[in-house]
Design an enzyme around this catalytic site. Structure first.
Site, PDB file in Angstrom:
ATOM      1  N   ASP A 361      14.739  21.452  22.458  1.00 31.54           N
ATOM      2  CA  ASP A 361      15.292  21.178  21.131  1.00 31.54           C
ATOM      3  C   ASP A 361      15.737  22.484  20.461  1.00 31.54           C
ATOM      4  O   ASP A 361      15.950  23.511  21.121  1.00 31.54           O
ATOM      5  CB  ASP A 361      14.259  20.403  20.297  1.00 31.54           C
ATOM      6  CG  ASP A 361      14.897  19.487  19.272  1.00 31.54           C
ATOM      7  OD1 ASP A 361      15.320  19.978  18.215  1.00 31.54           O
ATOM      8  OD2 ASP A 361      14.979  18.265  19.521  1.00 31.54           O
ATOM      9  N   ASP A 362      15.846  22.453  19.161  1.00 34.23           N
ATOM     10  CA  ASP A 362      16.405  23.537  18.356  1.00 34.23           C
ATOM     11  C   ASP A 362      15.724  24.876  18.641  1.00 34.23           C
ATOM     12  O   ASP A 362      14.499  24.948  18.789  1.00 34.23           O
ATOM     13  CB  ASP A 362      16.216  23.162  16.876  1.00 34.23           C
ATOM     14  CG  ASP A 362      17.033  24.020  15.937  1.00 34.23           C
ATOM     15  OD1 ASP A 362      17.704  24.948  16.390  1.00 34.23           O
ATOM     16  OD2 ASP A 362      16.993  23.734  14.722  1.00 34.23           O
ATOM     17  N   TRP A 406      19.498  20.434  22.800  1.00 31.73           N
ATOM     18  CA  TRP A 406      19.825  20.061  21.414  1.00 31.73           C
ATOM     19  C   TRP A 406      21.039  20.830  20.918  1.00 31.73           C
ATOM     20  O   TRP A 406      21.178  22.038  21.164  1.00 31.73           O
ATOM     21  CB  TRP A 406      18.617  20.367  20.544  1.00 31.73           C
ATOM     22  CG  TRP A 406      18.735  20.064  19.068  1.00 31.73           C
ATOM     23  CD1 TRP A 406      18.346  18.924  18.445  1.00 31.73           C
ATOM     24  CD2 TRP A 406      19.218  20.941  18.041  1.00 31.73           C
ATOM     25  NE1 TRP A 406      18.557  19.023  17.075  1.00 31.73           N
ATOM     26  CE2 TRP A 406      19.099  20.254  16.801  1.00 31.73           C
ATOM     27  CE3 TRP A 406      19.749  22.224  18.030  1.00 31.73           C
ATOM     28  CZ2 TRP A 406      19.485  20.820  15.583  1.00 31.73           C
ATOM     29  CZ3 TRP A 406      20.136  22.793  16.822  1.00 31.73           C
ATOM     30  CH2 TRP A 406      20.001  22.082  15.622  1.00 31.73           C
ATOM     31  N   ARG A 438      19.112  22.461   3.952  1.00 34.88           N
ATOM     32  CA  ARG A 438      18.478  23.040   5.154  1.00 34.88           C
ATOM     33  C   ARG A 438      19.105  24.398   5.486  1.00 34.88           C
ATOM     34  O   ARG A 438      19.249  24.759   6.645  1.00 34.88           O
ATOM     35  CB  ARG A 438      18.584  22.074   6.334  1.00 34.88           C
ATOM     36  CG  ARG A 438      17.533  22.278   7.428  1.00 34.88           C
ATOM     37  CD  ARG A 438      17.595  21.176   8.467  1.00 34.88           C
ATOM     38  NE  ARG A 438      16.591  21.343   9.512  1.00 34.88           N
ATOM     39  CZ  ARG A 438      16.852  21.770  10.756  1.00 34.88           C
ATOM     40  NH1 ARG A 438      18.094  22.085  11.105  1.00 34.88           N
ATOM     41  NH2 ARG A 438      15.884  21.867  11.644  1.00 34.88           N
ATOM     42  N   LYS A 471      21.133  16.050  22.718  1.00 35.01           N
ATOM     43  CA  LYS A 471      20.763  15.430  21.443  1.00 35.01           C
ATOM     44  C   LYS A 471      21.714  16.005  20.397  1.00 35.01           C
ATOM     45  O   LYS A 471      21.706  17.197  20.121  1.00 35.01           O
ATOM     46  CB  LYS A 471      19.311  15.755  21.090  1.00 35.01           C
ATOM     47  CG  LYS A 471      18.835  15.139  19.783  1.00 35.01           C
ATOM     48  CD  LYS A 471      17.367  15.492  19.528  1.00 35.01           C
ATOM     49  CE  LYS A 471      16.877  14.944  18.198  1.00 35.01           C
ATOM     50  NZ  LYS A 471      15.467  15.317  17.938  1.00 35.01           N
ATOM     51  N   ASP A 473      22.698  16.383  16.756  1.00 36.79           N
ATOM     52  CA  ASP A 473      22.040  16.274  15.455  1.00 36.79           C
ATOM     53  C   ASP A 473      23.000  16.637  14.326  1.00 36.79           C
ATOM     54  O   ASP A 473      24.022  17.310  14.534  1.00 36.79           O
ATOM     55  CB  ASP A 473      20.816  17.199  15.421  1.00 36.79           C
ATOM     56  CG  ASP A 473      19.694  16.647  14.552  1.00 36.79           C
ATOM     57  OD1 ASP A 473      19.950  15.744  13.735  1.00 36.79           O
ATOM     58  OD2 ASP A 473      18.553  17.125  14.693  1.00 36.79           O
ATOM     59  N   GLY A 520      19.081  13.999  11.130  1.00 34.10           N
ATOM     60  CA  GLY A 520      17.788  14.038  10.458  1.00 34.10           C
ATOM     61  C   GLY A 520      17.001  12.773  10.793  1.00 34.10           C
ATOM     62  O   GLY A 520      16.366  12.180   9.937  1.00 34.10           O
ATOM     63  N   GLY A 521      17.086  12.350  12.043  1.00 35.74           N
ATOM     64  CA  GLY A 521      16.530  11.060  12.446  1.00 35.74           C
ATOM     65  C   GLY A 521      17.597   9.998  12.324  1.00 35.74           C
ATOM     66  O   GLY A 521      18.642  10.059  12.966  1.00 35.74           O
ATOM     67  N   ASP A 540      13.037  10.545  11.989  1.00 31.37           N
ATOM     68  CA  ASP A 540      12.189  11.720  12.190  1.00 31.37           C
ATOM     69  C   ASP A 540      10.716  11.393  11.995  1.00 31.37           C
ATOM     70  O   ASP A 540       9.849  12.214  12.297  1.00 31.37           O
ATOM     71  CB  ASP A 540      12.595  12.831  11.216  1.00 31.37           C
ATOM     72  CG  ASP A 540      13.771  13.649  11.726  1.00 31.37           C
ATOM     73  OD1 ASP A 540      14.145  13.504  12.902  1.00 31.37           O
ATOM     74  OD2 ASP A 540      14.333  14.431  10.937  1.00 31.37           O
TER      75      ASP A 540
END
Length: 728
Positions: A361-362, A406, A438, A471, A473, A520-521, A540
Site C-alpha cells: 500500500d501507500d 497502491w 489530507r 488499488k 485510491d 477513502g474507502g 475504510d
C-alpha cells in the site's frame, strides 16, 4: 422483440416488465406506464382537466385541459410550462432560457450507441430505442436512448444533445425521469460518512422535493447515486419497487418530487452545481447512463435484478469465471513503516496460509514517509525498499504469490517534484489560498496533458515490475474548482471523462490487470467505477459489526462480488471494538475477501485458523459471488445481522448470521429463511434436516453461546427425491 412501435406509441418489454411512452398530437413525448407486463397502452391514465394556473401550450389553443405542468412526461424541460423539477435547462448567448422540444423520429437499433468517453452497460443481447426530439427554432436535437436487458428486467436511459445552431450553455441535464400519476410511495436513499457509508434511509414522499446529491466531484461517502421508490407497504418480498442507479462517478443529483396533485416525479443526473456546459455548433454532449429496474415482488427481487445485470453486462472482470485472488494488504499491518523485506515476509507468511496475493500500500514511491509529501512522483523509492521493485516482485512471484501495489494518480502534494515543476497541474484558484485535504490537492484531469503525464509515470512502474493488481485510491473531494486551460463550467464533467480515459487506456494496455477502486474507502462506490474496477474497497472501516450495516445498505444496489472486504486486527483500528476471528471472517466472506493485518505477528494457531478460513471461502466463493442474495434481517434494528446466498436452481444455500446484541437469559434466535424451494427438504453439513416451508414461516434457530458478537455459518443442500426422514 423487446421493443415495439405502434404509430407514435413506444413499448419496451423485459421478462417481467413493460415501459410505455407516446408522442401525442402536439409532438410532446408523454410517459404512459412502467410496471408489470402490459400490452395495450393505457392512454386513460392521461387525465386532462382545467387545472387553473397550470399553463397551456399555444398549440392547444383554447383547450385549458391540456397542460404539461400536470401531464406525465419522458423528458421534462424548462420552457414547456412545467414548473416541476425538470431534466433539461439551457440558455443562449442572448440570455434566453428554455427550449421547445417536439417529437421528430424514433428508431430501433440492435445493440446501442456508444456514449463517448463514458461507461455503460454492454450492448450484448441489448436492443435499443432512440427517440429524437427537436427544437426547430434553436436547431437543437435531443436523443433519448433506451436499451433493454430483457433477462434481468433492466432498462437503461441516456441522453445526447446535438447542437446544429448557435452556441448554447447547458445548465442542467438529467439522464432519466419517471412520472407516476398516482400512488403512495416511500423513497429509499443511501447516506453516510467516511467509514460508515451507504446506510439505507426510508421515508414517505409527501409534497415537495426530496433530493440527495454530491457536489464533491465524486459520488461521495455522504450520498450514493442510487434511489429506490417503493410502495408504502413494500417489503423485501412483496410490493412495487423502482430503482435508478447512475453509471457515473462524479457529482450527481437524484430526487423525488411530490407535486400539487400528489403525483410523483423521480429523476437522476449530473449535479447542476459548478455545471454550465458550453455546446457550440455541431457539437454533441453525452449525458451518462442511468439503470432502471422494477420489481412487483419487493426489494429483494429488485436487488437481484441489479446484481445480475451488473455482473452480466457492466463489470469487466479479468478473472471472469474464476475466483479473484484472496489478498493481504500491508496498510493496517505497517502503514508507512516498511521496506522490501517486510513486504516479502508478509507475503511469505500469507503464502503459508494459502493467501494468493500481497499488496504493498501507500509509501513505496517518491519521498513518501507520511501523507504530506510525494503524491505525483510515481517512481520507486529504492532506498526505502532496499531493492528495486522488479527485484521485490520477482522474489514474491517465486513464492507462488501475486503482487499488487497502491496508487493515488489523481492527487498531488505541494511537497513533490511534479508540483514544483507544474503547479498549474493542480486545481486551484489563482491568487487565492486553497483548501487542503489530507495535505493534498487534486490534479486537473480535465486536461489531457495532465492525464498523460501521470499515465506515463504509472505505466513506467507497471512496465518494469511484475504487478498483477493495483488499488486505485482517491482521498479527498474536489474544491477550488479552477482550471488554467479548461472552460470553468466544463471542469467537473471533463474531469470525470479524464479519469475514465485513464482507466480505459490502462485496461487496454494491461488487460489481465485487476484494479480495485477506492476513495477513502467507499467514497466512490458507484456503477461507473465498477465498469472499470470489478471490486471496490467498501469502506475504510474494517470493523465486522459496522461492516454488517455497510454491506446491508450496499447490497440493495451493488453485487456482493464487488465488495472489497477484509479481516483486520483487533482491537479494530477505526473504533477499537474487539470481535472474534470467526466473526470477522464470516462478515468479510460476503465480498471479495482478504486480510488487513500483520500476519507475521500472529500465533501458529491464528495462522492455522486463517488457512482454514481461506479454504472455507474458496469452497463457498462461487455461491457467494453468483448466487441470489437475500437480506434476512435489518442490522440497523435487529438483534442479528443475517443474510443468505441461494443458488439459482435452489439446490444449495449458505446462511451467514452475526449476533449484534448480547442479552442474558436468551437461548435461541430464529431467522426466517427466504429463497428456498417451496415444499422442499434441506440438510445441513451436520446432517440435520429442515423443511423449507418451516424455515420460511418459523425460522432457523441460532443457539446462543456465551460471548459477544458470535457468528454462524449454515450450509444447506436440497434433498433429491422424496423427503427423507431424519432427526435433528
Amino acid at each position: 422483440m423487446s421493443i415495439s412501435i405502434n404509430e407514435r406509441t413506444f413499448a419496451l418489454h423485459t421478462k417481467n416488465t413493460t415501459y410505455m411512452m407516446q408522442a401525442d398530437d402536439y409532438g410532446y413525448l408523454l410517459h404512459l406506464y412502467y410496471g408489470r407486463k402490459a400490452i395495450l397502452p393505457p392512454e386513460y391514465l392521461l387525465v386532462k382537466k382545467d387545472r387553473g394556473f397550470s399553463g397551456n401550450p399555444y398549440d392547444a389553443l383554447k383547450d385549458r385541459t391540456y397542460s404539461l405542468d400536470v401531464l406525465p412526461q419522458e423528458f421534462p424541460y424548462d420552457g414547456s410550462g412545467d414548473f416541476r423539477s425538470t431534466s433539461f435547462s439551457l440558455h443562449t448567448q442572448e440570455g434566453v432560457y428554455g427550449c421547445d422540444l417536439r417529437f421528430k423520429k424514433a428508431e430501433v437499433i440492435q445493440g446501442k450507441t456508444v456514449l463517448k468517453g463514458l461507461p455503460a452497460m454492454r450492448e450484448v443481447n441489448a436492443e435499443s430505442l432512440e427517440i429524437t426530439l427537436e427544437d426547430s427554432f434553436l436547431h437543437l436535437e435531443v436523443i433519448l436512448a433506451y436499451s433493454v436487458y430483457e433477462d434481468v428486467d433492466i432498462i437503461t436511459r441516456s441522453v445526447r444533445i446535438i447542437n446544429h445552431g448557435q452556441p448554447i450553455i447547458i445548465d442542467n441535464i438529467k439522464s432519466a425521469s419517471l412520472d407516476f400519476v398516482c400512488g403512495n410511495y416511500d423513497v429509499i436513499s443511501f447516506y453516510g460518512r467516511h467509514t460508515m457509508e451507504r446506510i439505507p434511509n426510508r421515508q414517505a414522499i409527501q409534497h415537495g422535493i426530496y433530493k440527495v446529491s454530491s457536489k464533491r466531484g465524486i459520488s461521495s461517502h455522504q450520498y450514493n447515486p442510487a434511489l429506490i421508490l417503493c410502495s408504502h407497504d413494500a417489503t423485501e418480498t412483496s410490493g412495487d419497487a423502482y430503482s435508478m442507479n447512475f453509471v457515473y462517478s462524479g457529482s450527481f443529483e437524484a430526487l423525488v418530487e411530490g407535486d400539487q396533485y400528489n403525483q410523483k416525479r423521480m429523476a437522476m443526473g449530473i449535479a447542476a452545481d459548478y455545471f454550465a456546459y458550453p455546446l457550440g455548433k455541431e457539437e454533441t454532449f453525452y449525458a451518462p447512463e442511468v439503470m432502471l429496474s422494477y420489481s412487483f415482488e419487493g426489494l429483494t427481487k429488485l436487488s437481484q435484478n441489479l446484481h445480475q445485470g451488473m455482473n452480466k453486462y457492466l463489470i469487466r472482470d479479468p478473472y471472469q469465471g474464476e475466483l479473484r485472488p484472496i489478498l493481504i494488504n500491508s496498510w493496517e499491518s505497517c502503514y508507512f513503516d516498511f521496506d522490501g523485506e517486510a513486504i516479502y515476509q508478509l507475503a511469505k507468511s500469507a503464502k503459508d496460509c494459502d493467501i494468493d496475493m500481497v499488496v504493498m500500500d501507500d509509501g513505496w514511491f517518491g519521498k513518501r514517509n507520511n501523507d504530506d509529501a510525494g503524491l505525483g512522483d510515481w517512481y520507486v523509492n529504492e532506498e526505502k525498499l532496499g531493492e528495486s521493485l522488479a527485484s521485490l516482485t520477482h522474489r514474491i512471484h517465486e513464492l507462488g504469490m501475486k503482487f499488487g501495489i497502491w496508487f493515488e494518480p489523481e492527487c498531488i502534494n505541494e511537497d513533490s517534484d511534479l508540483y514544483r515543476k507544474h503547479p498549474d497541474y493542480a486545481l486551484k484558484v489563482p491568487g487565492r489560498k486553497f483548501i487542503r485535504s489530507r495535505d493534498q490537492l487534486v490534479l486537473d484531469f480535465s486536461r489531457h496533458e495532465v492525464v498523460d503525464a501521470i499515465f506515463n509515470q504509472v505505466c513506467d512502474v507497471l512496465d518494469h515490475a511484475e504487478i498483477d493488481y493495483i488499488k486505485w485510491d482517491f482521498n479527498r473531494s474536489i474544491s477550488d474548482l479552477y482550471s488554467s486551460t479548461t472552460m470553468q463550467g466544463k471542469v467537473m464533467y471533463d474531469y470525470v471523462l479524464g479519469l475514465y480515459d485513464f482507466l480505459a487506456r490502462l485496461i487496454k494496455r494491461y488487460p489481465s490487470l485487476l484494479i480495485e477502486g477506492c476513495s477513502g474507502g467507499g467514497g466512490r462506490f458507484d456503477a461507473g467505477m465498477l465498469y472499470y474496477t470489478p471490486q471496490i474497497w467498501l469502506s475504510d472501516n474494517t470493523d465486522a459489526i459496522d461492516r454488517l450495516t455497510i454491506q446491508y445498505g450496499s447490497s440493495f444496489i451493488y453485487p456482493i462480488s464487488s465488495f472489497g472486504s477484509h479481516v483486520s486486527a483487533v482491537p479494530n483500528h477505526q473504533n477499537g471494538r474487539i470481535t472474534p476471528m470467526n466473526t470477522r471472517a464470516v462478515v468479510s466472506m460476503s465480498g471479495s475477501f482478504g486480510y488487513e493485518l500483520d500476519i507475521t505477528k500472529l500465533s501458529d494457531d491464528d495462522r492455522a485458523t486463517i488457512k482454514n478460513q481461506v479454504k472455507t471461502f474458496k469452497n463457498y466463493a462461487s455461491l457467494i459471488h453468483h448466487g441470489l442474495y437475500y437480506r434476512l434481517t435489518n442490522p440497523l434494528h435487529d438483534e442479528v445481522g443475517a443474510y443468505a446466498f441461494v443458488s439459482e436452481d435452489q439446490n444449495e444455500a449458505l446462511i451467514f448470521a452475526v449476533r449484534i446484541i448480547t442479552q442474558s437469559a436468551r437461548y435461541a434466535h430464529f431467522i426466517k429463511v427466504e429463497g428456498l424451494e417451496k415444499d422442499a427438504c434441506y440438510k445441513d453439513d451436520q446432517g440435520h434436516f429442515y423443511e423449507a416451508n418451516v424455515l420460511k414461516t418459523q425460522g432457523l434457530p441460532l443457539i446462543i453461546e456465551q460471548g459477544e458478537y458470535q457468528a454462524y455459518t449454515i450450509h444447506l443442500t436440497k434433498l433429491k427425491g422424496e423427503k427423507e426422514n431424519g432427526k435433528n
